[in-house]
Design a protein around this motif. Structure first.
Motif, PDB file in Angstrom:
ATOM      1  N   HIS A  40      29.116  43.637  27.002  1.00 43.66           N
ATOM      2  CA  HIS A  40      28.950  42.204  27.284  1.00 43.66           C
ATOM      3  C   HIS A  40      28.222  41.996  28.621  1.00 43.66           C
ATOM      4  O   HIS A  40      27.341  41.149  28.720  1.00 43.66           O
ATOM      5  CB  HIS A  40      30.314  41.503  27.299  1.00 43.66           C
ATOM      6  CG  HIS A  40      30.213  40.022  27.359  1.00 43.66           C
ATOM      7  ND1 HIS A  40      29.993  39.244  26.237  1.00 43.66           N
ATOM      8  CD2 HIS A  40      30.267  39.163  28.403  1.00 43.66           C
ATOM      9  CE1 HIS A  40      29.929  37.985  26.592  1.00 43.66           C
ATOM     10  NE2 HIS A  40      30.089  37.901  27.899  1.00 43.66           N
ATOM     11  N   HIS A  44      24.717  40.175  29.391  1.00 46.39           N
ATOM     12  CA  HIS A  44      24.796  38.931  30.169  1.00 46.39           C
ATOM     13  C   HIS A  44      24.985  39.246  31.642  1.00 46.39           C
ATOM     14  O   HIS A  44      26.094  39.123  32.162  1.00 46.39           O
ATOM     15  CB  HIS A  44      25.971  38.077  29.673  1.00 46.39           C
ATOM     16  CG  HIS A  44      25.969  37.824  28.208  1.00 46.39           C
ATOM     17  ND1 HIS A  44      25.183  36.865  27.616  1.00 46.39           N
ATOM     18  CD2 HIS A  44      26.638  38.432  27.193  1.00 46.39           C
ATOM     19  CE1 HIS A  44      25.377  36.879  26.306  1.00 46.39           C
ATOM     20  NE2 HIS A  44      26.244  37.831  26.024  1.00 46.39           N
ATOM     21  N   ASP A  51      34.220  34.600  31.621  1.00 47.57           N
ATOM     22  CA  ASP A  51      33.238  34.584  30.528  1.00 47.57           C
ATOM     23  C   ASP A  51      33.254  35.895  29.742  1.00 47.57           C
ATOM     24  O   ASP A  51      33.059  35.900  28.526  1.00 47.57           O
ATOM     25  CB  ASP A  51      31.829  34.312  31.068  1.00 47.57           C
ATOM     26  CG  ASP A  51      31.656  32.882  31.559  1.00 47.57           C
ATOM     27  OD1 ASP A  51      32.463  32.010  31.183  1.00 47.57           O
ATOM     28  OD2 ASP A  51      30.700  32.646  32.340  1.00 47.57           O
ATOM     29  N   GLY A  55      34.022  36.166  25.870  1.00 46.17           N
ATOM     30  CA  GLY A  55      33.021  36.799  25.023  1.00 46.17           C
ATOM     31  C   GLY A  55      33.513  38.017  24.274  1.00 46.17           C
ATOM     32  O   GLY A  55      32.954  38.386  23.242  1.00 46.17           O
TER      33      GLY A  55
END
Length: 158
Positions: A40, A44, A51, A55
């Protein structure tokens, strides 16, 4: 003629061959949970712990622990969010991105030969030539953000 399902099955088999080659590369071993966190973060950059938890559907405490361990191994870097000093932002280290770039350059020849069997060297050469052609014709015209980031880190010296 190849139908849609045949193409999907072939794509999954090729993915497994590629993943097999990546796993054979040297580097830190990462278990499933931290691996999800790492995946992740690479996708990102400068993402918050919250977040990442959203996610990956992992508990925030587990994400924090995983980020701490991966940062301790030099795989991730953390910074304080300048806009909200209570949040921690996470990104993959340049060293880790260089490692990904090196692993991504691993040749799949041996894995394809193994998948076809040792007595099928002519077939293996045909398949490898076809894969090279397909990669050139169907590969991305421009790399996405993850591939761009990995390739950039792979060519940098710092």
């Amino acid at each position: 003629m190849v139908d849609a399902l045949d193409l999907i099955v072939l794509g999954r088999r090729l993915t497994r061959i590629g993943e097999q080659m990546l796993r054979q590369s040297t580097g830190p071993s990462v278990t499933t949970g931290p691996s999800l966190v790492l995946r992740h973060v690479v996708a990102h950059p400068d993402v918050s712990i919250n977040d990442i938890a959203e996610g990956t559907s992992l508990p925030q405490s587990y994400v924090s622990e995983s980020v701490g361990k991966l940062a301790g191994q030099g795989v991730l870097q953390t910074t304080v969010d300048p806009n909200d000093r209570r949040r921690t932002l996470v990104r993959a280290s340049k060293r880790h991105l260089r490692t990904l770039a090196q692993r991504g350059r691993a040749t799949v020849d041996a894995a394809v030969i193994e998948a076809l069997g040792p007595n099928n060297t002519d077939a293996a050469q045909e398949v490898l030539a076809a894969l090279t052609m397909l990669s050139g014709r169907l590969g991305p015209e421009t790399p996405g953000p993850i591939l761009r980031q990995v390739r950039s880190a792979g060519s940098s010296k710092d």
